[in-house]
Write a protein that holds these residues in place. Structure first.
Motif, short mmCIF file in Angstrom:
data_model
loop_
_atom_site.label_atom_id
_atom_site.label_comp_id
_atom_site.label_asym_id
_atom_site.label_seq_id
_atom_site.Cartn_x
_atom_site.Cartn_y
_atom_site.Cartn_z
N UNK A 177 -41.64 10.61 -53.08
CA UNK A 177 -41.05 10.94 -54.36
C UNK A 177 -39.67 10.31 -54.46
N UNK A 178 -39.25 10.03 -55.67
CA UNK A 178 -37.93 9.45 -55.91
C UNK A 178 -37.00 10.54 -56.45
N UNK A 179 -35.78 10.55 -55.97
CA UNK A 179 -34.82 11.59 -56.33
C UNK A 179 -33.50 10.93 -56.74
N UNK A 180 -32.87 11.43 -57.82
CA UNK A 180 -31.59 10.91 -58.27
C UNK A 180 -30.45 11.75 -57.71
N UNK A 181 -29.45 11.08 -57.15
CA UNK A 181 -28.24 11.72 -56.63
C UNK A 181 -27.06 11.21 -57.44
N UNK B 16 -47.22 18.03 -42.33
CA UNK B 16 -47.33 16.81 -41.53
C UNK B 16 -47.85 15.67 -42.38
N UNK B 17 -47.24 14.51 -42.23
CA UNK B 17 -47.68 13.33 -42.97
C UNK B 17 -46.89 13.07 -44.23
N UNK B 18 -46.15 14.08 -44.73
CA UNK B 18 -45.32 13.87 -45.92
C UNK B 18 -44.19 12.90 -45.60
N UNK B 19 -43.80 12.09 -46.59
CA UNK B 19 -42.70 11.15 -46.41
C UNK B 19 -41.44 11.71 -47.05
N UNK B 20 -40.28 11.39 -46.51
CA UNK B 20 -39.03 11.87 -47.13
C UNK B 20 -38.82 11.22 -48.48
N UNK B 21 -38.02 11.89 -49.33
CA UNK B 21 -37.70 11.34 -50.65
C UNK B 21 -36.98 10.01 -50.53
N UNK B 22 -37.21 9.15 -51.51
CA UNK B 22 -36.40 7.94 -51.68
C UNK B 22 -35.30 8.31 -52.67
N UNK B 23 -34.06 8.24 -52.23
CA UNK B 23 -32.95 8.64 -53.09
C UNK B 23 -32.32 7.42 -53.77
N UNK B 24 -32.00 7.60 -55.03
CA UNK B 24 -31.26 6.60 -55.81
C UNK B 24 -29.95 7.24 -56.22
N UNK C 26 -28.34 6.82 -45.27
CA UNK C 26 -29.58 6.05 -45.08
C UNK C 26 -30.70 6.48 -46.03
N UNK C 27 -30.63 7.71 -46.54
CA UNK C 27 -31.67 8.18 -47.45
C UNK C 27 -31.56 7.52 -48.82
N UNK C 28 -30.36 7.05 -49.15
CA UNK C 28 -30.13 6.39 -50.44
C UNK C 28 -30.50 4.92 -50.31
#
Length: 396
Positions: free
Chosen positions: A73-77, A27-35, A99-101
């Motif tokens: 966290x940032x994640x590369x796609x 609980x409280x964690x944020x989803x990854x920001x995807x690039x 929307x995640x990207x």
């Protein structure tokens, strides 16, 4: 009473599962920001995509090691365009609708981007382009260019040719949007400089050799060649035919050592425009701009360097102008505390980053033009007993 307690505990457990979600995050964690990255990861131009991916990974790892962005966290796609326009557009449509990207880099090459930019604008998808040299970004709301603009490149090269006393020039370029734009620019710039334009030989992706094109310009004072993989074929043909004029790049592609590998000694003296590129210069690294040095050395430490098997010429396995896309995105997210594309686009427009701090070593001030860079450098390939290097010949 006992039954009520059990029911209450079960209800709380259900709420806890709902709060954490199926991802297993607490609980409280944020989803990854995807690039997203759309670039050729396979085929003859894969070196571009792999270099971009490496530089993006270095910047993303730096951000994540410092705690991420706003707690995420940032994640590369990555999507492989394979230099196929259909695949490039398909990938752009996919990432634009995800929307995640929050940022898309690519698709590389002007024609591919021209086919995708409308989708980005419609979906309000922030995007950054380190391999799109022609066309205007000033009419876009969400698109930014992280490459030396072709009109500045062309002017720098033509001014140098005029100073060198060159009287004529022929263009060998792919029959694509970038080629069309370069042809149009030369038709404007060359007469102003008193240089005769000998025309445009349109090359094809399936050409085995560019010898026939080069021979048509055998008496030209200079040949301008493509920044893409075709340019190395033009360089090879110049070596085969013993062309005596000057070889100049239409853009920064000639910094790629594949051009040197293709032409060998014929590349000695070839000139190309680019954003800052200190790596092949004969400079002590203490003279490199600090942000640039930090990024390039991180790329070297993680991925190593390219070494030409024939020439011994070297280059880093990364491209710092792609890293600028992530760095700028990071600054905008930090200043707005948001990942909303409209807020970020406005924040990026207002950035004023010094050459000391950026991964590329270029000052970044996008403004309404949405151009990261407003200055280009001219470099000349040279060879001596120690090997290949470049010398900056930018006019002061």
């Amino acid at each position: 009473m006992r039954k009520s307690v059990v029911t209450a505990v079960a209800g709380l457990a259900a709420l806890a599962v709902t709060a954490t979600g199926c991802s297993g995050k607490s609980a409280g964690d944020k989803p990854d920001i995807e690039i997203g990255l759309i670039s050729p990861m396979s085929g003859p131009f894969a070196v571009l995509g792999i270099s971009q991916q490496n530089s993006l990974n270095v910047e993303i790892e730096r951000i994540n090691a410092a705690g991420g962005l706003n707690g995420s966290k940032v994640k590369l796609v990555v999507r492989d365009s394979a230099l196929d326009p259909g695949k490039a557009v398909q990938a752009a449509n996919e990432l634009a609708g995800n929307d995640a990207v929050k940022l898309v880099i690519g698709p590389s090459l002007t024609a591919f981007y021209d086919a995708a930019k409308g989708t980005y604008e419609k979906n309000k998808k922030l995007n950054c382009q380190p391999a799109v040299s022609t066309g205007s970004f000033s009419g876009l709301k969400y698109g930014f260019r992280s490459q030396d603009p072709f009109d500045l490149d062309g002017k720098a090269v033509v001014d140098w040719l005029k100073k060198e006393g060159v009287k004529s020039l022929g263009l060998v370029y792919d029959a694509d949007d970038t080629g069309k734009n370069t042809d149009a620019l030369l038709k404007k710039l060359l007469p102003e400089a008193g240089i005769k334009y000998l025309g445009w030989e349109t090359s094809r992706a399936d050409d085995q050799s560019h010898r026939a094109y080069v021979e048509k310009f055998k008496d030209a004072g200079a040949i301008m060649l493509s920044s893409s993989v075709g340019g190395s074929k033009t360089m090879a043909a110049a070596a085969e035919t013993g062309f005596k004029g000057k070889l100049v790049g239409a853009g920064s592609g000639m910094q790629n050592i594949s051009f040197i590998e293709a032409s060998g000694d014929a590349a000695d003296g070839a000139v190309f425009p680019a954003a800052l590129y200190q790596y092949p210069e004969r400079l002590d690294r203490s003279q490199w701009l600090p942000g640039y040095r930090k990024h390039i050395e991180a790329v070297e430490a993680k991925y190593g360097k390219n070494v030409g098997p024939k020439t011994g010429a070297t280059s880093p396995k990364g491209t710092a102008i792609a890293a600028d896309c992530v760095y700028v995105f990071e600054q905008a997210v930090k200043s707005t505390k948001s990942t909303d594309a409209t807020e970020l686009a406005k924040a990026i427009e207002n950035l004023n980053l010094t050459a000391q701090q950026t991964p590329s070593g270029n000052a970044i001030q996008p403004g309404p033009s949405h151009e990261f860079y407003h200055q280009v450098h001219l470099y000349q390939w040279k060879k001596d007993g120690k090997g290949w290097f470049t010398k900056e010949i930018t006019a002061s």
